[in-house]
Design a protein around this motif. Structure first.
Motif, PDB file in Angstrom:
ATOM      1  N   SER A  89       2.268   1.584  -3.458  1.00 17.31           N
ATOM      2  CA  SER A  89       1.217   2.063  -4.367  1.00 17.31           C
ATOM      3  C   SER A  89       0.942   3.552  -4.152  1.00 17.31           C
ATOM      4  O   SER A  89       0.787   4.300  -5.112  1.00 17.31           O
ATOM      5  CB  SER A  89      -0.078   1.280  -4.152  1.00 17.31           C
ATOM      6  OG  SER A  89       0.076  -0.047  -4.575  1.00 17.31           O
ATOM      7  N   ALA A  90       0.900   3.952  -2.900  1.00 14.52           N
ATOM      8  CA  ALA A  90       0.649   5.366  -2.597  1.00 14.52           C
ATOM      9  C   ALA A  90       1.794   6.238  -3.113  1.00 14.52           C
ATOM     10  O   ALA A  90       1.561   7.315  -3.679  1.00 14.52           O
ATOM     11  CB  ALA A  90       0.471   5.558  -1.093  1.00 14.52           C
ATOM     12  N   GLN A  92       3.092   9.746  -9.810  1.00 14.80           N
ATOM     13  CA  GLN A  92       2.359   9.940 -11.062  1.00 14.80           C
ATOM     14  C   GLN A  92       1.618  11.272 -11.054  1.00 14.80           C
ATOM     15  O   GLN A  92       1.605  11.985 -12.058  1.00 14.80           O
ATOM     16  CB  GLN A  92       1.388   8.787 -11.296  1.00 14.80           C
ATOM     17  CG  GLN A  92       2.082   7.501 -11.673  1.00 14.80           C
ATOM     18  CD  GLN A  92       1.141   6.298 -11.721  1.00 14.80           C
ATOM     19  OE1 GLN A  92       0.082   6.299 -11.102  1.00 14.80           O
ATOM     20  NE2 GLN A  92       1.539   5.269 -12.451  1.00 14.80           N
ATOM     21  N   LYS A  93       1.014  11.612  -9.927  1.00 13.88           N
ATOM     22  CA  LYS A  93       0.308  12.891  -9.836  1.00 13.88           C
ATOM     23  C   LYS A  93       1.291  14.053  -9.951  1.00 13.88           C
ATOM     24  O   LYS A  93       1.009  15.065 -10.595  1.00 13.88           O
ATOM     25  CB  LYS A  93      -0.490  12.969  -8.540  1.00 13.88           C
ATOM     26  CG  LYS A  93      -1.722  12.085  -8.541  1.00 13.88           C
ATOM     27  CD  LYS A  93      -2.590  12.333  -7.327  1.00 13.88           C
ATOM     28  CE  LYS A  93      -3.765  11.404  -7.279  1.00 13.88           C
ATOM     29  NZ  LYS A  93      -4.759  11.628  -8.297  1.00 13.88           N
ATOM     30  N   GLU A 107       1.473   6.414  -6.900  1.00 22.94           N
ATOM     31  CA  GLU A 107       0.369   7.305  -7.263  1.00 22.94           C
ATOM     32  C   GLU A 107       0.763   8.766  -7.057  1.00 22.94           C
ATOM     33  O   GLU A 107       0.484   9.618  -7.905  1.00 22.94           O
ATOM     34  CB  GLU A 107      -0.868   6.965  -6.436  1.00 22.94           C
ATOM     35  CG  GLU A 107      -2.093   7.748  -6.842  1.00 22.94           C
ATOM     36  CD  GLU A 107      -3.336   7.349  -6.058  1.00 22.94           C
ATOM     37  OE1 GLU A 107      -4.280   8.155  -6.043  1.00 22.94           O
ATOM     38  OE2 GLU A 107      -3.358   6.248  -5.474  1.00 22.94           O
ATOM     39  N   LYS A 160       0.828  -1.205   0.000  1.00 18.53           N
ATOM     40  CA  LYS A 160       0.000   0.000   0.000  1.00 18.53           C
ATOM     41  C   LYS A 160       0.860   1.250   0.000  1.00 18.53           C
ATOM     42  O   LYS A 160       0.555   2.219  -0.700  1.00 18.53           O
ATOM     43  CB  LYS A 160      -0.963  -0.016   1.179  1.00 18.53           C
ATOM     44  CG  LYS A 160      -2.060  -1.027   0.989  1.00 18.53           C
ATOM     45  CD  LYS A 160      -3.109  -0.982   2.061  1.00 18.53           C
ATOM     46  CE  LYS A 160      -4.107  -2.094   1.759  1.00 18.53           C
ATOM     47  NZ  LYS A 160      -5.403  -1.881   2.251  1.00 18.53           N
ATOM     48  N   GLU A 198       2.284  14.275 -13.549  1.00 22.78           N
ATOM     49  CA  GLU A 198       1.172  14.842 -14.315  1.00 22.78           C
ATOM     50  C   GLU A 198       1.091  16.353 -14.089  1.00 22.78           C
ATOM     51  O   GLU A 198       0.891  17.126 -15.023  1.00 22.78           O
ATOM     52  CB  GLU A 198      -0.146  14.158 -13.929  1.00 22.78           C
ATOM     53  CG  GLU A 198      -1.372  14.722 -14.618  1.00 22.78           C
ATOM     54  CD  GLU A 198      -1.391  14.524 -16.124  1.00 22.78           C
ATOM     55  OE1 GLU A 198      -2.209  15.190 -16.783  1.00 22.78           O
ATOM     56  OE2 GLU A 198      -0.602  13.717 -16.662  1.00 22.78           O
TER      57      GLU A 198
END
Length: 193
Positions: free
Chosen positions: A65-66, A72-73, A69, A62, A76
Motif C-alpha cells: 500500500s505504501a 501515485q504521488k 501510494e 502495508k 501525480e
C-alpha cells in the motif's frame, strides 16, 4: 496354613495388585500429561506460525500500500510538472512577437494554402490580436480573405465551402500534435533518473 497367613497373603497380593494398578495409573497419567503437553506445544507452535504469517501478510500489505501510494504521488507530481511545462510552452508560444510570429504564421498559412484547389475562396481566421498580420498575409494569396477570429494562441484556420476543406494550423493544434508525438521524450527529459 493358618487363616492369618492366608489373610496376610491375600493382603500382600492385594497390596501388590494395588501397587501395580497405581504404577500403571501413574504411568498412564504421565503418558496423558506428556501427550497433553506435546499437543499444547504443537498448538502453541502452530499459533505462533499463524501469527507470524499474519504479521508478515500485514507487513506485505502495508508495504504494498505504501509503495502504491508513493507511486501515485510520484505520478501525480509528474502530471503536475507536465501540465506546468505544457502551460509554459503555451505561454511562450502565445508571446511570440514581431518577425518570429510573422514567420511562423506565414509558414502555417503556406501549409494550409497547399490543401486548397486553385480558384477556391478560402477564409482565414486567427487570433484577434493577429488581425493586422493576417490581413497583410492573406493579401498575398489569390482568393483568400481574412474572415475573423478564433480562440487560439496564434496561427490560422483556413476554410473553403467549395472544397469542403477545413485546415486547423493554429499554434494550439501544432503544439497538441508535437506534444502528443513527443510526450514520451518530454517525460524522459524531465524525469531522467
Amino acid at each position: 496354613m493358618s487363616l492369618d497367613t492366608v489373610a496376610e497373603d491375600i493382603k500382600d497380593d492385594a497390596r501388590d495388585r494395588a501397587e501395580r494398578i497405581r504404577n500403571e495409573a501413574d504411568e498412564r497419567a504421565d503418558e496423558i500429561v506428556a501427550e497433553a503437553e506435546a499437543d499444547a506445544e504443537e498448538i502453541r507452535a502452530e499459533r505462533e506460525r499463524e501469527i507470524e504469517r499474519r504479521i508478515e501478510q500485514e507487513r506485505e500489505q502495508k508495504l504494498s500500500s505504501a509503495k502504491l501510494e508513493a507511486k501515485q504521488k510520484r505520478l501525480e507530481g509528474r502530471r503536475i510538472v507536465l501540465e506546468d511545462t505544457r502551460d509554459e510552452a503555451e505561454s511562450r508560444i502565445a508571446d511570440l512577437s514581431g518577425e518570429r510570429r510573422e514567420e511562423v504564421t506565414r509558414a502555417l498559412l503556406d501549409d494550409a494554402a497547399a490543401e486548397f484547389d486553385e480558384g477556391d475562396t478560402v477564409r482565414i481566421s486567427g487570433r484577434a490580436d493577429d488581425a493586422d498580420l493576417l490581413e497583410s498575409l492573406v493579401a498575398e494569396y489569390d482568393g483568400f480573405e481574412h474572415a475573423g477570429e478564433v480562440d487560439c494562441l496564434g496561427g490560422v484556420v483556413a476554410e473553403s465551402d467549395a472544397s469542403r476543406v477545413r485546415v486547423n494550423n493554429t499554434f494550439d493544434s501544432v503544439l497538441d500534435s508535437v506534444w502528443e508525438d513527443r510526450l514520451q521524450e518530454i517525460s524522459t527529459r524531465l524525469f531522467e533518473q
